[in-house]
Motif scaffolding. Structure first.
Motif, short mmCIF file in Angstrom:
data_model
loop_
_atom_site.label_atom_id
_atom_site.label_comp_id
_atom_site.label_asym_id
_atom_site.label_seq_id
_atom_site.Cartn_x
_atom_site.Cartn_y
_atom_site.Cartn_z
N PHE A 1 -4.46 6.09 2.89
CA PHE A 1 -3.72 4.99 2.29
C PHE A 1 -4.28 4.72 0.90
N TYR A 2 -3.43 4.21 0.03
CA TYR A 2 -3.87 3.82 -1.31
C TYR A 2 -3.54 2.35 -1.52
N SER A 3 -4.58 1.56 -1.86
CA SER A 3 -4.41 0.14 -2.15
C SER A 3 -4.21 -0.05 -3.64
N TRP B 1 0.85 -1.18 0.00
CA TRP B 1 0.00 0.00 0.00
C TRP B 1 0.89 1.24 0.00
#
Length: 379
Positions: free
Chosen positions: A65-67, A51
């Protein structure tokens, strides 16, 4: 109709080991039995894509957060990280520095935390506790007073761990700190950081590889940390000459091989620094020679940044580019303002030497600072 809450543990474990990190939390919310299996699981977790840790949401203690696997953005409430600058990521743990130049080591998903001792002085002309001394700089004409906000971004260049603290309690934390990214280490129970001596020039990266810490200079000189009789740097490996000056160098443990990655950048007319190429080199420490890599055999992708460098099996993830080098924007400093935002991050294809975006603009909130890769570690 079957009662899903009555499924046996072995069946639940089989299901759970196939889940992504975010699905793991949905799984644990179904019922008490499922949560018990999720929380105390001893089965091997499913492979996870890293992530990206982004900025805080405005006026909250939530961290964005970026998945990559879902191309999705999450906001998670982590009060311990409020106002902090993230300077390192290793084994699913984050190193953070707050506005008073206090450091913590934290697992953002379990919120287990270690308070770190005060950092060594930034330089001989700077007292980090008061920040009142003026420091001459090659980048700014005349002397300069550093503020706490500026020093928060500068005191630690990178931080890594030898092991996951949850699996090995006698782990070692290594940082590159100060004016010349000097290595220093700390172990649980130590009252302070121990500075490693014998440095020549400024350091660029550090990696834990086969039981040793290796440090790389900006001129591609590789050194190992000898801990006895006193911690010092010793030059090792072949001479690595390049005809260009790389913008950033990285070290990584790639499946048991030590790799050195040179990142080449160009400065555009508007002042933005843009990544244009990567060179991947294997320093052969035993035979004192180097090897150039031109792909990862269509099997792997790597993730570079202020994190401990990560590799994954790209065949495990349909959205992951084979032979890809995923990179983040270089960390902001007081000499590199955030006016351009996060303009230089993407994925480099080692075969056709192209660079593309790995995210959808609709779901990726452009951070002001530098994002950092993190392997989710909720266990």
């Amino acid at each position: 109709m079957a009662d899903w809450s009555d499924l046996t543990n072995d069946v639940l474990e089989y299901i759970a080991r196939l889940l992504s990190f975010s699905d793991h939390y949905l799984f644990s919310a179904v019922c008490r039995n499922w949560r018990s299996v999720s929380k105390w699981r001893w089965y091997p977790p499913a492979p996870q894509l890293p992530w990206l840790v982004l900025d805080e949401e405005s006026d909250t203690s939530k961290r964005k957060f970026y998945s990559l696997s879902e191309d999705k953005h999450y906001s998670i409430d982590i009060p311990e990280l409020h106002g902090c600058y993230i300077c390192g990521s290793s084994h699913g743990w984050l190193f953070a520095v707050d506005i008073k130049i206090t450091g913590i080591l934290i697992n953002p998903f379990t919120r287990e935390c270690y308070e770190l001792p005060p950092f060594p002085a930034y330089g001989k002309n700077v007292d980090v506790t008061t920040l009142t001394e003026k420091v001459p700089s090659d980048y700014i004409e005349g002397p300069r007073d550093y503020t706490f906000e500026e020093m928060q971004l500068k005191i630690v260049f990178k931080a890594i761990l030898s092991h996951d603290p949850k699996k090995k309690s006698d782990f070692t934390a290594m940082i590159l700190f100060g004016e010349f990214n000097t290595p220093a280490f700390w172990r649980p129970g130590d009252l302070g950081w121990t500075v490693v001596v014998g440095q020549e020039g400024s350091m660029s990266d550090v990696v834990y590889f086969k039981g040793n810490f290796y440090v790389l200079s900006w001129m591609n000189v590789l050194r190992v940390v000898d801990f006895e009789p006193e911690p010092k740097l010793r030059e090792v490996g072949p001479e690595i000459r390049v005809w260009y000056h790389s913008y950033q160098n990285y070290l990584m443990d790639f499946n048991g091989e030590l790799l050195l990655i040179n990142r080449l950048c160009e400065t555009e007319e508007n002042g933005q620094t843009i990544t244009v190429d990567f060179d991947v080199i294997e320093p052969d420490l035993e035979n004192n020679r180097i090897w150039y890599w031109y792909d990862f055999d269509d099997l792997y992708a790597i993730f570079l940044g202020r994190n401990s460098s990560i590799f994954v099996h790209s065949n495990d993830f349909s959205m992951c580019k084979k032979n890809g080098i995923y990179f983040t924007h270089l960390t902001e400093t007081i000499f590199s303002p955030a006016e351009f935002g996060c303009h230089d991050l993407g994925v480099y294809d080692m075969k056709d030497e192209s660079i593309s975006k790995f995210f959808s603009l609709e779901v990726f909130p452009p951070p002001v600072g530098s994002p950092i890769w993190l392997t989710p570690n909720p266990l």
